[in-house]
Design a protein around this motif. Sequence first.
Motif, PDB file in Angstrom:
ATOM      1  N   PRO A 154       0.834  -1.201   0.000  1.00 35.88           N
ATOM      2  CA  PRO A 154       0.000   0.000   0.000  1.00 35.88           C
ATOM      3  C   PRO A 154       0.869   1.251   0.000  1.00 35.88           C
ATOM      4  N   ALA A 155       0.541   2.177  -0.895  1.00 42.32           N
ATOM      5  CA  ALA A 155       1.344   3.401  -1.020  1.00 42.32           C
ATOM      6  C   ALA A 155       0.435   4.555  -1.408  1.00 42.32           C
ATOM      7  N   ARG A 156       0.793   5.739  -0.944  1.00 45.02           N
ATOM      8  CA  ARG A 156      -0.040   6.920  -1.185  1.00 45.02           C
ATOM      9  C   ARG A 156       0.836   8.161  -1.263  1.00 45.02           C
ATOM     10  N   LEU A 157       0.214   9.272  -1.666  1.00 47.44           N
ATOM     11  CA  LEU A 157       0.947  10.525  -1.819  1.00 47.44           C
ATOM     12  C   LEU A 157       0.586  11.475  -0.684  1.00 47.44           C
ATOM     13  N   VAL A 158       1.584  12.195  -0.198  1.00 46.77           N
ATOM     14  CA  VAL A 158       1.382  13.195   0.849  1.00 46.77           C
ATOM     15  C   VAL A 158       1.989  14.512   0.391  1.00 46.77           C
ATOM     16  N   SER A 159       1.191  15.575   0.441  1.00 44.54           N
ATOM     17  CA  SER A 159       1.739  16.918   0.241  1.00 44.54           C
ATOM     18  C   SER A 159       2.203  17.436   1.591  1.00 44.54           C
ATOM     19  N   VAL A 160       3.342  18.125   1.609  1.00 43.68           N
ATOM     20  CA  VAL A 160       3.972  18.503   2.874  1.00 43.68           C
ATOM     21  C   VAL A 160       4.609  19.882   2.769  1.00 43.68           C
ATOM     22  N   TYR A 161       4.792  20.495   3.935  1.00 39.55           N
ATOM     23  CA  TYR A 161       5.772  21.562   4.088  1.00 39.55           C
ATOM     24  C   TYR A 161       7.093  20.883   4.407  1.00 39.55           C
ATOM     25  N   ALA A 162       8.179  21.367   3.800  1.00 40.69           N
ATOM     26  CA  ALA A 162       9.451  20.650   3.875  1.00 40.69           C
ATOM     27  C   ALA A 162      10.597  21.589   4.243  1.00 40.69           C
ATOM     28  N   PRO A 163      10.838  21.824   5.526  1.00 39.00           N
ATOM     29  CA  PRO A 163      12.009  22.599   5.921  1.00 39.00           C
ATOM     30  C   PRO A 163      13.285  21.993   5.340  1.00 39.00           C
ATOM     31  N   GLY A 164      14.139  22.858   4.814  1.00 39.26           N
ATOM     32  CA  GLY A 164      15.371  22.398   4.179  1.00 39.26           C
ATOM     33  C   GLY A 164      15.269  22.228   2.687  1.00 39.26           C
ATOM     34  N   LEU A 165      14.042  22.264   2.137  1.00 38.67           N
ATOM     35  CA  LEU A 165      13.856  22.084   0.695  1.00 38.67           C
ATOM     36  C   LEU A 165      14.427  23.277  -0.059  1.00 38.67           C
ATOM     37  N   SER A 166      15.092  23.018  -1.168  1.00 41.47           N
ATOM     38  CA  SER A 166      15.621  24.082  -2.021  1.00 41.47           C
ATOM     39  C   SER A 166      15.539  23.643  -3.483  1.00 41.47           C
ATOM     40  N   PRO A 167      14.846  24.444  -4.332  1.00 43.36           N
ATOM     41  CA  PRO A 167      14.153  25.689  -4.005  1.00 43.36           C
ATOM     42  C   PRO A 167      12.895  25.411  -3.193  1.00 43.36           C
ATOM     43  N   MET A 168      12.524  26.368  -2.334  1.00 41.45           N
ATOM     44  CA  MET A 168      11.380  26.191  -1.443  1.00 41.45           C
ATOM     45  C   MET A 168      10.073  26.218  -2.223  1.00 41.45           C
ATOM     46  N   ASP A 169       9.171  25.306  -1.861  1.00 39.63           N
ATOM     47  CA  ASP A 169       7.862  25.190  -2.506  1.00 39.63           C
ATOM     48  C   ASP A 169       7.050  24.204  -1.665  1.00 39.63           C
ATOM     49  N   PHE A 170       5.806  23.963  -2.040  1.00 40.17           N
ATOM     50  CA  PHE A 170       5.126  22.782  -1.529  1.00 40.17           C
ATOM     51  C   PHE A 170       5.883  21.560  -2.044  1.00 40.17           C
ATOM     52  N   HIS A 171       5.883  20.489  -1.254  1.00 37.40           N
ATOM     53  CA  HIS A 171       6.625  19.290  -1.629  1.00 37.40           C
ATOM     54  C   HIS A 171       5.677  18.098  -1.605  1.00 37.40           C
ATOM     55  N   ALA A 172       6.002  17.070  -2.364  1.00 37.50           N
ATOM     56  CA  ALA A 172       5.204  15.844  -2.405  1.00 37.50           C
ATOM     57  C   ALA A 172       6.123  14.649  -2.190  1.00 37.50           C
ATOM     58  N   VAL A 173       5.680  13.721  -1.345  1.00 30.80           N
ATOM     59  CA  VAL A 173       6.442  12.504  -1.072  1.00 30.80           C
ATOM     60  C   VAL A 173       5.493  11.317  -1.097  1.00 30.80           C
ATOM     61  N   ALA A 174       6.063  10.131  -1.137  1.00 33.76           N
ATOM     62  CA  ALA A 174       5.274   8.899  -1.026  1.00 33.76           C
ATOM     63  C   ALA A 174       5.314   8.405   0.411  1.00 33.76           C
ATOM     64  N   GLU A 175       4.247   7.696   0.795  1.00 32.80           N
ATOM     65  CA  GLU A 175       4.231   6.935   2.037  1.00 32.80           C
ATOM     66  C   GLU A 175       3.904   5.490   1.697  1.00 32.80           C
ATOM     67  N   ALA A 176       4.616   4.568   2.326  1.00 32.23           N
ATOM     68  CA  ALA A 176       4.384   3.143   2.114  1.00 32.23           C
ATOM     69  C   ALA A 176       4.080   2.483   3.444  1.00 32.23           C
ATOM     70  N   ASN A 177       3.189   1.496   3.408  1.00 29.92           N
ATOM     71  CA  ASN A 177       2.768   0.831   4.631  1.00 29.92           C
ATOM     72  C   ASN A 177       3.489  -0.494   4.811  1.00 29.92           C
ATOM     73  N   LEU A 178       4.210  -0.607   5.915  1.00 25.16           N
ATOM     74  CA  LEU A 178       4.855  -1.857   6.309  1.00 25.16           C
ATOM     75  C   LEU A 178       4.350  -2.235   7.692  1.00 25.16           C
ATOM     76  N   ASP A 179       3.736  -3.386   7.809  1.00 23.94           N
ATOM     77  CA  ASP A 179       3.287  -3.912   9.102  1.00 23.94           C
ATOM     78  C   ASP A 179       2.416  -2.908   9.856  1.00 23.94           C
ATOM     79  N   GLY A 180       1.536  -2.211   9.117  1.00 25.08           N
ATOM     80  CA  GLY A 180       0.584  -1.316   9.745  1.00 25.08           C
ATOM     81  C   GLY A 180       1.077   0.088  10.004  1.00 25.08           C
ATOM     82  N   GLN A 181       2.319   0.396   9.660  1.00 29.38           N
ATOM     83  CA  GLN A 181       2.875   1.738   9.887  1.00 29.38           C
ATOM     84  C   GLN A 181       3.257   2.377   8.552  1.00 29.38           C
TER      85      GLN A 181
END
Length: 263
Positions: free
Chosen positions: A173-200
């Motif tokens: 199971p995998a999904r997309l998360v939009s995030v604020y990302a301190p340290g990102l350069s150039p600064m913008d909204f950021h998108a990452v994936a999340e994957a589920n392993l053993d319920g987490q």
Amino acid sequence: MHRDMSAHLSLDVTSPATLAFELAVSTQVAARESLRITLDGTPIEAKEVPDHHGTRLHVVRAEVGRLVLDYSASIDGRAVPVTSDEADLLRYLRPSRYCESDTLGPTAYAEFAGLHGFDLLAAVSSWVGSRLSYVPGSSLPTDGAVQTLLARKGVCRDYAHLVITLLRALDVPARLVSVYAPGLSPMDFHAVAEANLDGQWYVVDATTLAPRSTLVRIATGRDASDTAFLNVHHGYANLTELEVTAVADVLPNDDVRDLVTIG
């Protein structure tokens, strides 16, 4: 950890429109925040609409004019890790608009056969990161994972879509998360994936552009169709200004071998 973030948007509304913003931090985060929206200098109210996983939409019905939105939030500490029920896990195994896991199934099996758990997450992240070039402006809003793989370039949402697609094809199971990302350069909204392993749920960011432990959740969904910071309905509006900030009092090293949750 202390984190501060803000977003400033300006739009020219050229025909009366319904605007749905997804840029406030998730309800899973304890934040001190403010939101101000004006139309030609006059404050207007937004209706807050809850969505999955603490996502908050702020919906505005705007007449013609210049709309300006200013949002800010401050956070101390980290959020409680997100859990999911069985319906969530099934939802995030299915192909979706930008994550054509049925089409890329043969590719996923050819490249990652025999890998499981953390080893699979690390291998998919490395594979996507080494095959794509991060090129701002190189992709269209309608591009999905298949087009991204063919083009071999994209931005954060394209990297995340390809990671999600490959993992779903391998029954993770995998999904997309939009995030604020301190340290990102150039600064913008950021998108990452999340994957589920053993319920987490664990972050997978093949761009490696920001420390994963500093990320702040905004919206969570199947792909970018569920997490866009702005959708315009029933009218027309042009985005003329966008400024995002995200800072943290600590920017830790991000060891790609670690399992990290969004907090």
